[in-house]
Structures are given as C-alpha cells and as structure tokens.
Motif scaffolding. Sequence first.
Motif, PDB file in Angstrom:
ATOM      1  N   ALA A  82       0.854  -1.180   0.000  1.00  0.00           N
ATOM      2  CA  ALA A  82       0.000   0.000   0.000  1.00  0.00           C
ATOM      3  C   ALA A  82       0.895   1.237   0.000  1.00  0.00           C
ATOM      4  CB  ALA A  82      -0.897   0.009   1.234  1.00  0.00           C
ATOM      5  N   VAL A  83       0.444   2.281  -0.669  1.00  0.00           N
ATOM      6  CA  VAL A  83       1.197   3.533  -0.719  1.00  0.00           C
ATOM      7  C   VAL A  83       0.346   4.616  -0.058  1.00  0.00           C
ATOM      8  CG1 VAL A  83       2.345   5.222  -2.200  1.00  0.00           C
ATOM      9  CG2 VAL A  83       2.318   2.798  -2.861  1.00  0.00           C
ATOM     10  N   TYR A  84       0.967   5.349   0.863  1.00  0.00           N
ATOM     11  CA  TYR A  84       0.285   6.389   1.620  1.00  0.00           C
ATOM     12  C   TYR A  84       0.938   7.745   1.362  1.00  0.00           C
ATOM     13  CZ  TYR A  84      -1.536   2.411   4.204  1.00  0.00           C
ATOM     14  OH  TYR A  84      -2.142   1.223   4.550  1.00  0.00           O
ATOM     15  N   GLN A  85       0.149   8.802   1.479  1.00  0.00           N
ATOM     16  CA  GLN A  85       0.656  10.175   1.379  1.00  0.00           C
ATOM     17  C   GLN A  85       0.823  10.706   2.793  1.00  0.00           C
ATOM     18  OE1 GLN A  85       1.132  11.930  -1.747  1.00  0.00           O
ATOM     19  NE2 GLN A  85       2.335  13.202  -0.373  1.00  0.00           N
ATOM     20  N   VAL A  86       2.048  11.159   3.124  1.00  0.00           N
ATOM     21  CA  VAL A  86       2.347  11.687   4.452  1.00  0.00           C
ATOM     22  C   VAL A  86       2.805  13.133   4.308  1.00  0.00           C
ATOM     23  CG1 VAL A  86       3.852  11.467   6.468  1.00  0.00           C
ATOM     24  CG2 VAL A  86       2.910   9.422   5.388  1.00  0.00           C
ATOM     25  N   LYS A  87       2.254  13.995   5.119  1.00  0.00           N
ATOM     26  CA  LYS A  87       2.576  15.423   5.080  1.00  0.00           C
ATOM     27  C   LYS A  87       3.608  15.766   6.150  1.00  0.00           C
ATOM     28  CE  LYS A  87       0.391  19.958   5.505  1.00  0.00           C
ATOM     29  NZ  LYS A  87      -0.878  20.645   5.782  1.00  0.00           N
ATOM     30  N   ASP A  92      -4.260   2.181  12.201  1.00  0.00           N
ATOM     31  CA  ASP A  92      -2.958   1.772  12.734  1.00  0.00           C
ATOM     32  C   ASP A  92      -1.825   2.547  12.069  1.00  0.00           C
ATOM     33  OD1 ASP A  92      -4.244  -0.049  14.379  1.00  0.00           O
ATOM     34  OD2 ASP A  92      -3.793  -1.783  13.099  1.00  0.00           O
ATOM     35  N   VAL A  93      -1.923   2.725  10.754  1.00  0.00           N
ATOM     36  CA  VAL A  93      -0.909   3.483  10.018  1.00  0.00           C
ATOM     37  C   VAL A  93      -0.948   4.943  10.467  1.00  0.00           C
ATOM     38  CG1 VAL A  93      -0.076   4.196   7.743  1.00  0.00           C
ATOM     39  CG2 VAL A  93      -1.026   1.894   8.057  1.00  0.00           C
ATOM     40  N   ARG A  94      -2.141   5.487  10.600  1.00  0.00           N
ATOM     41  CA  ARG A  94      -2.296   6.875  11.037  1.00  0.00           C
ATOM     42  C   ARG A  94      -1.673   7.077  12.425  1.00  0.00           C
ATOM     43  NH1 ARG A  94      -5.119  10.449   8.771  1.00  0.00           N
ATOM     44  NH2 ARG A  94      -6.440   8.936   7.702  1.00  0.00           N
ATOM     45  N   ALA A  95      -1.927   6.158  13.332  1.00  0.00           N
ATOM     46  CA  ALA A  95      -1.375   6.265  14.688  1.00  0.00           C
ATOM     47  C   ALA A  95       0.156   6.227  14.654  1.00  0.00           C
ATOM     48  CB  ALA A  95      -1.922   5.143  15.570  1.00  0.00           C
ATOM     49  N   ALA A  96       0.731   5.375  13.817  1.00  0.00           N
ATOM     50  CA  ALA A  96       2.188   5.288  13.704  1.00  0.00           C
ATOM     51  C   ALA A  96       2.773   6.573  13.132  1.00  0.00           C
ATOM     52  CB  ALA A  96       2.581   4.087  12.842  1.00  0.00           C
ATOM     53  N   VAL A  97       2.153   7.112  12.091  1.00  0.00           N
ATOM     54  CA  VAL A  97       2.624   8.356  11.473  1.00  0.00           C
ATOM     55  C   VAL A  97       2.486   9.515  12.465  1.00  0.00           C
ATOM     56  CG1 VAL A  97       2.191  10.023   9.619  1.00  0.00           C
ATOM     57  CG2 VAL A  97       2.208   7.569   9.118  1.00  0.00           C
ATOM     58  N   ASP A  98       1.376   9.560  13.193  1.00  0.00           N
ATOM     59  CA  ASP A  98       1.184  10.586  14.219  1.00  0.00           C
ATOM     60  C   ASP A  98       2.274  10.488  15.284  1.00  0.00           C
ATOM     61  OD1 ASP A  98      -1.088  11.555  12.955  1.00  0.00           O
ATOM     62  OD2 ASP A  98      -2.499  10.618  14.360  1.00  0.00           O
ATOM     63  N   GLU A  99       2.592   9.274  15.711  1.00  0.00           N
ATOM     64  CA  GLU A  99       3.620   9.050  16.729  1.00  0.00           C
ATOM     65  C   GLU A  99       4.983   9.568  16.247  1.00  0.00           C
ATOM     66  OE1 GLU A  99       5.271   8.038  20.332  1.00  0.00           O
ATOM     67  OE2 GLU A  99       3.142   8.011  19.816  1.00  0.00           O
ATOM     68  N   GLU A 131       1.742  13.844   9.501  1.00  0.00           N
ATOM     69  CA  GLU A 131       0.302  13.707   9.255  1.00  0.00           C
ATOM     70  C   GLU A 131       0.040  12.764   8.091  1.00  0.00           C
ATOM     71  OE1 GLU A 131      -3.552  16.422   7.942  1.00  0.00           O
ATOM     72  OE2 GLU A 131      -1.645  17.404   8.362  1.00  0.00           O
ATOM     73  N   LEU A 132      -0.733  11.720   8.336  1.00  0.00           N
ATOM     74  CA  LEU A 132      -1.156  10.820   7.261  1.00  0.00           C
ATOM     75  C   LEU A 132      -2.331  11.462   6.545  1.00  0.00           C
ATOM     76  CD1 LEU A 132      -0.918   8.001   5.889  1.00  0.00           C
ATOM     77  CD2 LEU A 132      -2.693   7.249   7.474  1.00  0.00           C
ATOM     78  N   LEU A 133      -2.160  11.721   5.249  1.00  0.00           N
ATOM     79  CA  LEU A 133      -3.247  12.294   4.460  1.00  0.00           C
ATOM     80  C   LEU A 133      -4.164  11.213   3.924  1.00  0.00           C
ATOM     81  CD1 LEU A 133      -1.269  15.040   2.500  1.00  0.00           C
ATOM     82  CD2 LEU A 133      -2.601  15.280   4.611  1.00  0.00           C
ATOM     83  N   GLY A 134      -3.659   9.977   3.853  1.00  0.00           N
ATOM     84  CA  GLY A 134      -4.459   8.855   3.386  1.00  0.00           C
ATOM     85  C   GLY A 134      -3.726   8.068   2.321  1.00  0.00           C
ATOM     86  N   PRO A 135      -4.411   7.100   1.726  1.00  0.00           N
ATOM     87  CA  PRO A 135      -3.802   6.329   0.637  1.00  0.00           C
ATOM     88  C   PRO A 135      -3.467   7.267  -0.534  1.00  0.00           C
ATOM     89  CG  PRO A 135      -5.792   5.252   1.438  1.00  0.00           C
ATOM     90  CD  PRO A 135      -5.756   6.617   2.052  1.00  0.00           C
ATOM     91  N   ALA A 136      -2.335   7.018  -1.172  1.00  0.00           N
ATOM     92  CA  ALA A 136      -1.952   7.823  -2.340  1.00  0.00           C
ATOM     93  C   ALA A 136      -2.889   7.501  -3.501  1.00  0.00           C
ATOM     94  CB  ALA A 136      -0.517   7.534  -2.722  1.00  0.00           C
ATOM     95  N   ALA A 137      -3.205   8.510  -4.248  1.00  0.00           N
ATOM     96  CA  ALA A 137      -4.115   8.343  -5.390  1.00  0.00           C
ATOM     97  C   ALA A 137      -3.390   7.788  -6.601  1.00  0.00           C
ATOM     98  CB  ALA A 137      -4.754   9.662  -5.736  1.00  0.00           C
TER      99      ALA A 137
END
Length: 105
Positions: A38-43, A88-95, A99-105
Amino acid sequence: MTAETDTTSSTGSCCSPTGSCHDGATDVQIEQADSVTAVYQVKGMTCGHCEGAVSEEISGIAGVTSVAAVASTGLVTVTSKAPLAEDDVRAAVDEAGYELLGPAA
C-alpha cells in the motif's frame, strides 16, 4: 593586526525547510513474504531523518515487512503480510510527528 573571520553557525535541526539532511528513501525491511503493498501520502517529511522516523514507527505495526519513505514526494510504501488498518498506520505516522493524508491516489 588580527583578522576576523565571519563563521556561520547552523542552529536549525536536520529537518530544515530545504530538506538538506539526506537524499533518497529510507528503507526498513524486516523480511520478505507473500505480501500486500500500500502507498500512503504523508505530510511534513522534509529529509532523511523524517523518512527514518516515519519508517521506524510504521515498521512497528504487526505484519509489516518493509517500509520505504520518500520525503521529496511524501509517499510511503508499506509492504505487509495482510492489509493494514488505516487507523494503525495513522497512529504510527502521528507518533512519528507527521500527518497521514491517506492512501496515495
């Protein structure tokens, strides 16, 4: 007669706005297996230190086998044994402090 030298000292962290800490992706690879990617967008990632912090936190999620974070694009590719819960991914990125913006488009 003395000569004075003007030296510039850096007071910022390695996470400077220019992202000059490191180039390239930071990879954390735990093991290879049949997997889901999975690919995520992180700010907020600006340098190699940022990539490492995000990769380290996400790699702690159960089932994650590899993480590749790229600050220049903000993309984080996660390979795991099964699909991960976005919470779970959001919590890890927050830690890690981003900021997790969500799955990459």
